[in-house]
Design an enzyme around this catalytic site. Structure first.
Site, PDB file in Angstrom:
ATOM      1  N   HIS A   1     -10.272  -5.091   4.429  1.00  0.00           N
ATOM      2  CA  HIS A   1      -8.639  -5.006   4.192  1.00  0.00           C
ATOM      3  C   HIS A   1      -8.482  -6.323   3.492  1.00  0.00           C
ATOM      4  CE1 HIS A   1      -4.545  -4.919   4.924  1.00  0.00           C
ATOM      5  NE2 HIS A   1      -4.685  -3.573   4.956  1.00  0.00           N
TER       6      HIS A   1
ATOM      7  N   ASN B   1      -1.174  -0.274   8.563  1.00  0.00           N
ATOM      8  CA  ASN B   1      -0.138  -0.433   9.789  1.00  0.00           C
ATOM      9  C   ASN B   1       0.140   1.416   9.784  1.00  0.00           C
ATOM     10  OD1 ASN B   1       2.875   0.152   8.742  1.00  0.00           O
ATOM     11  ND2 ASN B   1       1.887  -1.070   7.259  1.00  0.00           N
TER      12      ASN B   1
ATOM     13  N   HIS C   1       0.710  -1.043  -0.075  1.00  0.00           N
ATOM     14  CA  HIS C   1       0.048  -0.267  -0.063  1.00  0.00           C
ATOM     15  C   HIS C   1       1.029   1.304  -0.041  1.00  0.00           C
ATOM     16  CE1 HIS C   1      -3.954  -2.162   1.508  1.00  0.00           C
ATOM     17  NE2 HIS C   1      -4.061  -2.078   0.231  1.00  0.00           N
TER      18      HIS C   1
ATOM     19  N   SER D   1       5.329   0.173   4.629  1.00  0.00           N
ATOM     20  CA  SER D   1       5.325   0.179   2.967  1.00  0.00           C
ATOM     21  C   SER D   1       5.887   1.561   2.563  1.00  0.00           C
ATOM     22  CB  SER D   1       4.170  -0.305   2.313  1.00  0.00           C
ATOM     23  OG  SER D   1       3.045   0.373   3.004  1.00  0.00           O
TER      24      SER D   1
ATOM     25  N   GLU E   1      -5.779  -8.188   3.572  1.00  0.00           N
ATOM     26  CA  GLU E   1      -5.330  -9.056   4.324  1.00  0.00           C
ATOM     27  C   GLU E   1      -6.281  -9.783   5.257  1.00  0.00           C
ATOM     28  OE1 GLU E   1      -2.608  -9.957   8.337  1.00  0.00           O
ATOM     29  OE2 GLU E   1      -1.984  -8.064   7.200  1.00  0.00           O
TER      30      GLU E   1
END
Length: 316
Positions: free
Chosen positions: A129, A230, A46, A273, A131
């Site tokens: 999301h 994150n 991302h 990221s 994940e």
């Protein structure tokens, strides 16, 4: 005009983690091995800057597998994919490379192991999301119940309260997740947790550095993308730890200088990221306006490295 003094606290660790590093390397090595175009299902990580740079090299980003031709390689993003995706690629005899972070894959294996033992899963994560979608997609429909908050725990209706296990998204806030886990353990005393924390080392380390930095300044910038879980958690952790001004910025151009008027110190960190080049860009923007004194706030040293899949290490 003399520049006002500013102490700039730089969090360490910050920015790229081993899983992100590996995923980007996978796309670059695939382009080297097979030439352009190489298709990538979902953003590899991302971050717009990273995605744009790979696009310039010949990567084509798509949302679904059916947008990819049969005769070109496809890469699955670092966030992981539901089981149905590689199965569909194999059925079409496509060349595919899975760039799922090994720490996300660990959670997938954990979920499958519990399922094989007859347990229903509770997943702590954010709905929608990639994940979470990928992890829930490892098991048949109805086998994973999603909870986002401790309040959600009161409303779920598992098949058998005695046969439950929980897993978590790897990029959550450590403190918020602890509250949800406590609520699950209170309501379902027999629930089984992971042998080792699901929240990854990089997420935990970056949050710890933010907490340490927050004691030194009440303003903080987190460099990262708005869709990066994150990175958004780092903003929340900073605010919770006492930063009255904690903001997410993608690049130096996004800094709200008026909101920072009169500050004499600021903390800078970056999501897992966000590349170092964007961090340096932000630091340079402060140096253009202030007489900067840099201080590193280091709470951990990372030396994790993940190997790329064998298919990319073999000659074409």
């Amino acid at each position: 005009m003399t520049k006002p003094p500013l102490t700039l606290y730089l969090a360490a660790p910050r920015g790229f983690c081993a899983g992100v590093d590996r995923a980007i390397k996978i796309v670059e090595m695939a382009l080297e091995k097979w030439g352009a175009p190489v298709y990538v299902r979902h953003e590899i990580v991302h971050n717009k800057y990273v995605v744009d740079a790979l696009r310039d090299q010949g990567a084509v980003f798509v949302e679904e597998l059916d947008e990819c031709p049969d005769d070109r390689p496809v890469i699955f993003s670092a966030h992981g994919v539901p089981k149905a995706v590689p199965a569909a690629a194999a059925k079409r005899e496509m060349v595919y490379v899975d760039a799922t972070c090994p720490l996300v894959s660990k959670v997938h294996i954990e979920a499958e192991r519990h399922h094989a033992n007859g347990l229903q899963m509770v997943m702590i994560g954010h709905a929608g999301h990639p994940e979470t979608v990928g992890t829930m997609g490892q098991l048949p429909e109805g086998e994973v119940i999603l909870v986002e908050t401790s309040e959600d725990v009161a409303t779920i209706a598992p098949r058998d309260p005695e046969k439950l296990a929980f897993i978590t998204q790897t990029t959550l806030s450590v403190d918020d997740t602890a509250d949800v886990v406590a609520a699950l353990q209170t309501r379902f005393p027999a629930i089984i947790g992971p042998h080792k924390e699901d929240i990854c080392y990089a997420t935990t380390n970056r949050q710890e550095a933010v907490k340490a930095m927050a004691t030194k300044t009440n303003a903080m910038l987190v460099i990262g993308a708005p869709n990066s879980s994150n990175s958004r958690r780092l903003v929340e952790v900073g605010a919770k730890a006492g930063c009255t001004y904690a903001q997410l910025v993608q690049r130096a151009a996004d800094i709200d200088w008026r909101a920072l008027d009169g500050i004499d110190s600021i903390g800078i960190t970056a999501g897992a990221s966000a590349p170092e080049v964007l961090i340096n860009e932000v630091i340079d923007a402060f140096k253009a306006r202030y007489k900067v004194t840099e201080e590193v706030v280091e709470t951990a040293v990372e030396n994790v490295e993940f190997k790329v899949p064998r298919v990319l290490r073999e000659p074409a």
